[in-house]
Design a protein around this motif. Structure first.
Motif, PDB file in Angstrom:
ATOM      1  N   ASP A   1      29.542  83.485  25.343  1.00 22.16           N
ATOM      2  CA  ASP A   1      30.935  83.851  25.577  1.00 22.16           C
ATOM      3  C   ASP A   1      31.136  84.384  26.992  1.00 22.16           C
ATOM      4  OD1 ASP A   1      31.629  83.021  23.117  1.00 22.16           O
ATOM      5  OD2 ASP A   1      31.942  85.028  22.270  1.00 22.16           O
ATOM      6  N   ASN A   2      32.289  84.060  27.559  1.00 19.70           N
ATOM      7  CA  ASN A   2      32.695  84.559  28.870  1.00 19.70           C
ATOM      8  C   ASN A   2      31.832  84.069  30.028  1.00 19.70           C
ATOM      9  OD1 ASN A   2      34.797  85.924  27.616  1.00 19.70           O
ATOM     10  ND2 ASN A   2      33.579  87.764  27.336  1.00 19.70           N
ATOM     11  N   VAL A   3      31.291  82.874  29.898  1.00 18.48           N
ATOM     12  CA  VAL A   3      30.699  82.216  31.064  1.00 18.48           C
ATOM     13  C   VAL A   3      31.499  80.938  31.329  1.00 18.48           C
ATOM     14  CG1 VAL A   3      28.386  83.129  30.557  1.00 18.48           C
ATOM     15  CG2 VAL A   3      28.970  80.779  29.899  1.00 18.48           C
ATOM     16  N   VAL A   4      31.478  80.539  32.612  1.00 17.67           N
ATOM     17  CA  VAL A   4      32.156  79.306  33.000  1.00 17.67           C
ATOM     18  C   VAL A   4      31.114  78.194  33.078  1.00 17.67           C
ATOM     19  CG1 VAL A   4      33.402  78.130  34.856  1.00 17.67           C
ATOM     20  CG2 VAL A   4      34.027  80.467  34.200  1.00 17.67           C
TER      21      VAL A   4
ATOM     22  N   PRO B   1      33.006  67.500  37.702  1.00 23.00           N
ATOM     23  CA  PRO B   1      32.637  67.927  36.349  1.00 23.00           C
ATOM     24  C   PRO B   1      33.758  68.758  35.726  1.00 23.00           C
ATOM     25  CG  PRO B   1      31.143  68.892  38.006  1.00 23.00           C
ATOM     26  CD  PRO B   1      32.120  68.027  38.737  1.00 23.00           C
ATOM     27  N   LEU B   2      33.842  68.732  34.415  1.00 22.05           N
ATOM     28  CA  LEU B   2      34.831  69.537  33.695  1.00 22.05           C
ATOM     29  C   LEU B   2      34.340  70.987  33.664  1.00 22.05           C
ATOM     30  CD1 LEU B   2      37.289  69.682  31.603  1.00 22.05           C
ATOM     31  CD2 LEU B   2      35.496  69.574  29.877  1.00 22.05           C
ATOM     32  N   ALA B   3      35.200  71.917  34.070  1.00 17.07           N
ATOM     33  CA  ALA B   3      34.843  73.339  34.000  1.00 17.07           C
ATOM     34  C   ALA B   3      35.678  73.992  32.906  1.00 17.07           C
ATOM     35  CB  ALA B   3      35.105  74.018  35.338  1.00 17.07           C
ATOM     36  N   TYR B   4      35.030  74.784  32.053  1.00 16.34           N
ATOM     37  CA  TYR B   4      35.777  75.472  30.998  1.00 16.34           C
ATOM     38  C   TYR B   4      35.187  76.851  30.776  1.00 16.34           C
ATOM     39  CZ  TYR B   4      32.005  74.882  27.629  1.00 16.34           C
ATOM     40  OH  TYR B   4      30.791  74.975  26.982  1.00 16.34           O
ATOM     41  N   LEU B   5      35.980  77.705  30.130  1.00 15.98           N
ATOM     42  CA  LEU B   5      35.540  79.059  29.811  1.00 15.98           C
ATOM     43  C   LEU B   5      35.019  79.076  28.375  1.00 15.98           C
ATOM     44  CD1 LEU B   5      35.395  82.112  30.523  1.00 15.98           C
ATOM     45  CD2 LEU B   5      37.769  82.292  29.734  1.00 15.98           C
ATOM     46  N   GLN B   6      33.731  79.358  28.231  1.00 18.31           N
ATOM     47  CA  GLN B   6      33.135  79.389  26.883  1.00 18.31           C
ATOM     48  C   GLN B   6      33.696  80.555  26.081  1.00 18.31           C
ATOM     49  OE1 GLN B   6      30.768  77.231  25.596  1.00 18.31           O
ATOM     50  NE2 GLN B   6      30.207  78.341  23.751  1.00 18.31           N
ATOM     51  N   GLY B   7      34.012  80.296  24.814  1.00 13.24           N
ATOM     52  CA  GLY B   7      34.503  81.360  23.932  1.00 13.24           C
ATOM     53  C   GLY B   7      36.010  81.522  23.965  1.00 13.24           C
ATOM     54  N   ALA B   8      36.706  80.648  24.694  1.00 13.65           N
ATOM     55  CA  ALA B   8      38.157  80.791  24.813  1.00 13.65           C
ATOM     56  C   ALA B   8      38.894  79.592  24.220  1.00 13.65           C
ATOM     57  CB  ALA B   8      38.542  80.980  26.277  1.00 13.65           C
TER      58      ALA B   8
ATOM     59  N   GLU C   1      36.703  88.655  35.811  1.00 16.14           N
ATOM     60  CA  GLU C   1      37.541  89.404  34.861  1.00 16.14           C
ATOM     61  C   GLU C   1      38.893  88.735  34.679  1.00 16.14           C
ATOM     62  OE1 GLU C   1      37.949  93.654  35.524  1.00 16.14           O
ATOM     63  OE2 GLU C   1      35.773  93.753  35.894  1.00 16.14           O
ATOM     64  N   GLU C   2      39.397  88.200  35.794  1.00 11.17           N
ATOM     65  CA  GLU C   2      40.703  87.540  35.732  1.00 11.17           C
ATOM     66  C   GLU C   2      40.645  86.291  34.854  1.00 11.17           C
ATOM     67  OE1 GLU C   2      44.253  86.812  38.959  1.00 11.17           O
ATOM     68  OE2 GLU C   2      42.321  85.860  39.335  1.00 11.17           O
ATOM     69  N   GLU C   3      39.597  85.536  34.997  1.00 14.34           N
ATOM     70  CA  GLU C   3      39.437  84.324  34.163  1.00 14.34           C
ATOM     71  C   GLU C   3      39.360  84.696  32.681  1.00 14.34           C
ATOM     72  OE1 GLU C   3      37.117  81.108  37.010  1.00 14.34           O
ATOM     73  OE2 GLU C   3      35.973  82.832  36.249  1.00 14.34           O
ATOM     74  N   ILE C   4      38.603  85.754  32.381  1.00 14.78           N
ATOM     75  CA  ILE C   4      38.485  86.180  30.975  1.00 14.78           C
ATOM     76  C   ILE C   4      39.845  86.633  30.451  1.00 14.78           C
ATOM     77  CG2 ILE C   4      37.436  87.895  29.435  1.00 14.78           C
ATOM     78  CD1 ILE C   4      34.961  87.787  31.396  1.00 14.78           C
ATOM     79  N   ALA C   5      40.589  87.383  31.298  1.00 13.81           N
ATOM     80  CA  ALA C   5      41.909  87.856  30.885  1.00 13.81           C
ATOM     81  C   ALA C   5      42.873  86.698  30.651  1.00 13.81           C
ATOM     82  CB  ALA C   5      42.474  88.820  31.944  1.00 13.81           C
ATOM     83  N   HIS C   6      42.774  85.672  31.492  1.00 11.68           N
ATOM     84  CA  HIS C   6      43.695  84.534  31.374  1.00 11.68           C
ATOM     85  C   HIS C   6      43.224  83.526  30.311  1.00 11.68           C
ATOM     86  CE1 HIS C   6      45.774  84.850  35.569  1.00 11.68           C
ATOM     87  NE2 HIS C   6      45.676  86.010  34.971  1.00 11.68           N
ATOM     88  N   GLY C   7      41.936  83.557  29.985  1.00 13.82           N
ATOM     89  CA  GLY C   7      41.430  82.611  28.995  1.00 13.82           C
ATOM     90  C   GLY C   7      41.191  81.219  29.529  1.00 13.82           C
ATOM     91  N   HIS C   8      41.095  81.089  30.866  1.00 15.52           N
ATOM     92  CA  HIS C   8      40.786  79.778  31.450  1.00 15.52           C
ATOM     93  C   HIS C   8      40.115  79.942  32.815  1.00 15.52           C
ATOM     94  CE1 HIS C   8      45.180  80.261  32.829  1.00 15.52           C
ATOM     95  NE2 HIS C   8      44.423  80.536  33.870  1.00 15.52           N
TER      96      HIS C   8
END
Ligand SMILES: [Zn+2]
Length: 154
Positions: free
Chosen positions: A5-8, A31-38, A145-152
């Motif tokens: 969770d919370n890795v890109v 490559p496709l980048a995504y936020l794991q766990g979101a 932190e911003e990515e985690i807060a935004h969920g992407h």
């Protein structure tokens, strides 16, 4: 660093159905980048990638229930032709925006046209499809932190 969770995650992927048709691929693109766990990607793929690291290759087979859901027969409906006023010719394969009973916009695809009846399908195009992913993990990094807060991913 391992996928959790919370890795890109950046990955290349090719998506095929059980007939071997390529439905989507990142080949020739970034490559496709995504936020794991979101919930950025379908649950079945997200779960299967936990613990993998950059450089890993994986083949992941995902059942419809863990992807775009089962095909729902009640989403295939007959609509009178006069509901399509203003459209010159209705043909199978055409897509329209329709409203579902709760007023949300929903994409429907024309399946068949008979004399005065049009059969439309509001299922996701990949509903009921077993998905096979061929994945190569390119990079795994901590999310900001911003990515985690935004969920992407930014
Ligand atoms: Zn954002």
């Amino acid at each position: 660093m391992m996928i959790g969770d919370n890795v890109v995650v950046s990955m290349h992927y090719t998506l095929t159905n059980n007939e071997g048709e390529v439905l989507d691929s990142s080949e020739g693109a970034e490559p496709l980048a995504y936020l794991q766990g979101a919930s950025n990607i379908i649950p079945g793929l997200e779960k299967a990638l936990v613990g993998k690291t950059a450089g890993a290759k994986a083949q992941v087979s995902v059942e419809p229930a863990e992807a775009y859901g089962e095909l729902q027969p009640e989403l295939i409906q007959q609509v009178p032709l006069e509901a399509f006023q203003g459209v010159e010719e209705i043909e199978p394969g055409m897509a329209f925006e329709a409203q579902d009973p709760s007023g949300n916009a929903r994409r429907v695809v024309v399946k068949a046209v008979e004399a005065e009846q049009v059969t439309v399908d509001a299922n996701h195009p990949l509903a009921g499809v077993h998905l096979n992913f061929d994945v190569e993990i390119v990079d795994v990094r901590e999310a900001t932190e911003e990515e985690i807060a935004h969920g992407h991913v930014h």
